[in-house]
Design an enzyme around this catalytic site. Structure first.
Site, PDB file in Angstrom:
ATOM      1  N   LYS A 262      -3.751  -0.449  15.409  1.00 50.17           N
ATOM      2  CA  LYS A 262      -5.158  -0.702  15.714  1.00 50.17           C
ATOM      3  C   LYS A 262      -5.488  -0.498  17.202  1.00 50.17           C
ATOM      4  CE  LYS A 262      -6.559  -2.836  11.528  1.00 50.17           C
ATOM      5  NZ  LYS A 262      -5.720  -3.562  10.602  1.00 50.17           N
TER       6      LYS A 262
ATOM      7  N   ASP B 207       3.683  -9.442  12.502  1.00 52.18           N
ATOM      8  CA  ASP B 207       2.747  -8.342  12.332  1.00 52.18           C
ATOM      9  C   ASP B 207       1.554  -8.626  13.239  1.00 52.18           C
ATOM     10  OD1 ASP B 207       0.835  -6.523  11.619  1.00 52.18           O
ATOM     11  OD2 ASP B 207       1.142  -6.700   9.451  1.00 52.18           O
TER      12      ASP B 207
ATOM     13  N   PHE C 255      -1.862  -9.512   4.884  1.00 55.81           N
ATOM     14  CA  PHE C 255      -2.181  -8.088   4.770  1.00 55.81           C
ATOM     15  C   PHE C 255      -1.271  -7.310   5.710  1.00 55.81           C
ATOM     16  CE2 PHE C 255      -4.463  -4.170   5.913  1.00 55.81           C
ATOM     17  CZ  PHE C 255      -4.548  -3.625   4.649  1.00 55.81           C
TER      18      PHE C 255
HETATM   19  C1  LIG Z   1      -4.783  -3.132   9.531  1.00 60.35           C
HETATM   20  C2  LIG Z   1      -3.528  -3.873   9.328  1.00 60.35           C
HETATM   21  C3  LIG Z   1      -2.377  -3.260   8.795  1.00 60.35           C
HETATM   22  C4  LIG Z   1      -2.384  -1.841   8.275  1.00 60.35           C
HETATM   23  O1  LIG Z   1      -2.658  -0.880   9.250  1.00 60.35           O
HETATM   24  P1  LIG Z   1      -3.031   0.623   8.794  1.00 60.35           P
HETATM   25  O2  LIG Z   1      -3.172   1.363  10.089  1.00 60.35           O
HETATM   26  O3  LIG Z   1      -4.293   0.548   8.006  1.00 60.35           O
HETATM   27  O4  LIG Z   1      -1.905   1.115   7.974  1.00 60.35           O
HETATM   28  C5  LIG Z   1      -1.230  -4.006   8.705  1.00 60.35           C
HETATM   29  N1  LIG Z   1      -1.187  -5.287   9.119  1.00 60.35           N
HETATM   30  C6  LIG Z   1      -2.256  -5.911   9.632  1.00 60.35           C
HETATM   31  C7  LIG Z   1      -2.142  -7.331  10.113  1.00 60.35           C
HETATM   32  C8  LIG Z   1      -3.471  -5.240   9.746  1.00 60.35           C
HETATM   33  O5  LIG Z   1      -4.548  -5.864  10.220  1.00 60.35           O
END
Ligand SMILES: *Cc1c(COP(=O)(O)O)cnc(C)c1O
Length: 398
Positions: A244, A215, A130
């Protein structure tokens, strides 16, 4: 007209929070929830942390936004702090995680472009990944539920099974720019990369001139008990995304890079109207001020160990329901056994026991408390979870 004014893309539940107090959320009708979801790993300092609140309040009254056409003492200061606390030499600030992912993809492509390899455009990503909801970010996952109906997507991604190093290496060719991977998968099911996998990707990048993009939007920023999850693996990436927890709820993300990897990101190649504005920087600085205090990360590690140990003790009492524990630090997941369904169990804990958690892939529910939890919150969580496990009836087969 039957569509709601708020575009109905979320199946929103009946919890309607109006106030937060530390590790608790209070709903419209005054009901209290133990918040072990923390805005999906966002509210690292919990709700209403005094240092954070004061910093944001002061900055609103001082200067909220100026264009990136002007010098940014606030941005320079936070970027320097992040550089000092990571592998990176340079930072681009965004307003979200997905935007940080966009910046990472662009940085990787530009790197090869300015190094005379414009054909190296392909990024290998992983099953169950994700990376967010922009067109670039959904192109970087093979999950149909996020991609269906949005084609044509951004070309240039190949997908390998997560934690399968051989499969990833088999996809490498002369057009590969690098790998993009969550060090610990969040949304996909709370699976940590194995040391062989993460280190193997690093070695392949070194051997073939590719870039390792991590990521760490969910697993970074103290969540696993280290500032960054990659520190558990004894490697560093070339490019990394954060978001986050970085803003504790203020919309803030960042793309970090080494000087070499950011070689192509020169004047005019990228930008953002809001990204890195003074208010966002004040929020980010307040988070780092708290997180870099001596003992903060040790506290996360200790609380993570306690919570995991408590779960381990509880599992045998409910072994019809709980399968295994996943994750690191305060990024934990419990896999459920069928016929239990994670989404359904999360709703049960929420509606009947006042405990907030989050569903993830692979029938896992995520436990992502604020990093500032204390023993008493762990005890309360375990009590609610045990009671919830006892009172839960899986959905009937039909
Ligand atoms: C939440 C998340 C995203 C996306 O972040 P947004 O602020 O919702 O765009 C991307 N990568 C990972 C691993 C995430 O947990």
């Amino acid at each position: 007209m039957s569509i709601t004014p708020l575009m109905p893309v979320y199946p929103r539940c009946d919890v309607r929070p109006v106030r937060g107090e530390g590790c608790y959320l209070i709903g419209e009708r005054g009901e209290r929830y133990l918040d072990f979801a923390a805005g999906i790993a966002v509210n690292a300092l919990g709700h209403g942390h005094p240092t954070f609140t004061k910093a944001v309040q002061d900055q609103v009254a001082t200067l909220m936004h100026v264009s990136n056409l002007y010098g940014s003492p606030q941005g320079e200061a936070l970027a320097q702090r992040i550089v000092d606390n990571s592998f990176a030499d340079t930072v681009f600030f965004t307003n979200s995680g997905a935007e940080a992912v966009e910046c990472a993809i662009k940085t990787a492509r530009r790197y090869h472009y300015v190094n005379g390899n414009p054909q190296r455009t392909k990024i290998i990503t992983f099953t169950n990944a994700f990376h967010g909801r922009t067109m670039g970010a959904i192109s970087a996952t093979n999950q149909a539920k996020m991609r269906d109906g949005f084609e044509p997507l951004l070309p240039g991604f190949d997908y390998a099974p997560f934690n399968d190093l051989d499969a990833a290496l088999a996809l490498v060719d002369d057009q590969t720019a690098g790998f993009m991977v969550e060090t610990v998968q969040g949304e996909g099911g709370m699976t940590a990369g194995t040391p062989e996998f993460i280190r193997g990707l690093r070695q392949a990048c070194d051997a073939h001139g590719m870039l390792l993009i991590l990521d760490e939007i969910q697993c970074g920023y103290g969540r696993t008990g280290k500032m960054w999850a990659y520190e558990h693996y004894g490697i560093t990436p070339d490019i990394m995304t954060a978001a986050k927890g970085i803003g504790n709820g203020f919309p803030l993300g960042a793309c970090l890079a080494t000087e070499a990897a950011a070689k192509g990101m020169v004047f005019g190649t990228h930008g953002s109207t809001y990204g890195g504005n003074p208010l966002a920087m004040a929020a980010g600085m307040a988070v780092l001020d708290v997180m870099t205090q001596p003992g903060f990360l040790d506290h996360v590690t200790r609380m993570g160990e306690r919570l995991r140990a408590a779960f381990e003790q509880m599992i045998p009492n409910h072994d019809h329901l709980f399968d295994e524990i996943r994750g690191k630090g305060l990024m934990l997941g419990i896999k459920l056994k069928e016929p239990a369904v994670a989404r359904d169990f999360v709703a049960h804990l929420r509606d009947n026991h006042g405990l907030l958690t989050v569903a993830a892939g692979e029938n896992v529910f995520r436990v992502l408390p604020p990093l500032v939890i204390e023993e008493r919150h762990i005890a309360e969580c375990v009590e609610k979870l045990s009671a919830g496990a006892r009172s839960y009836a899986p959905p009937a087969d039909d």
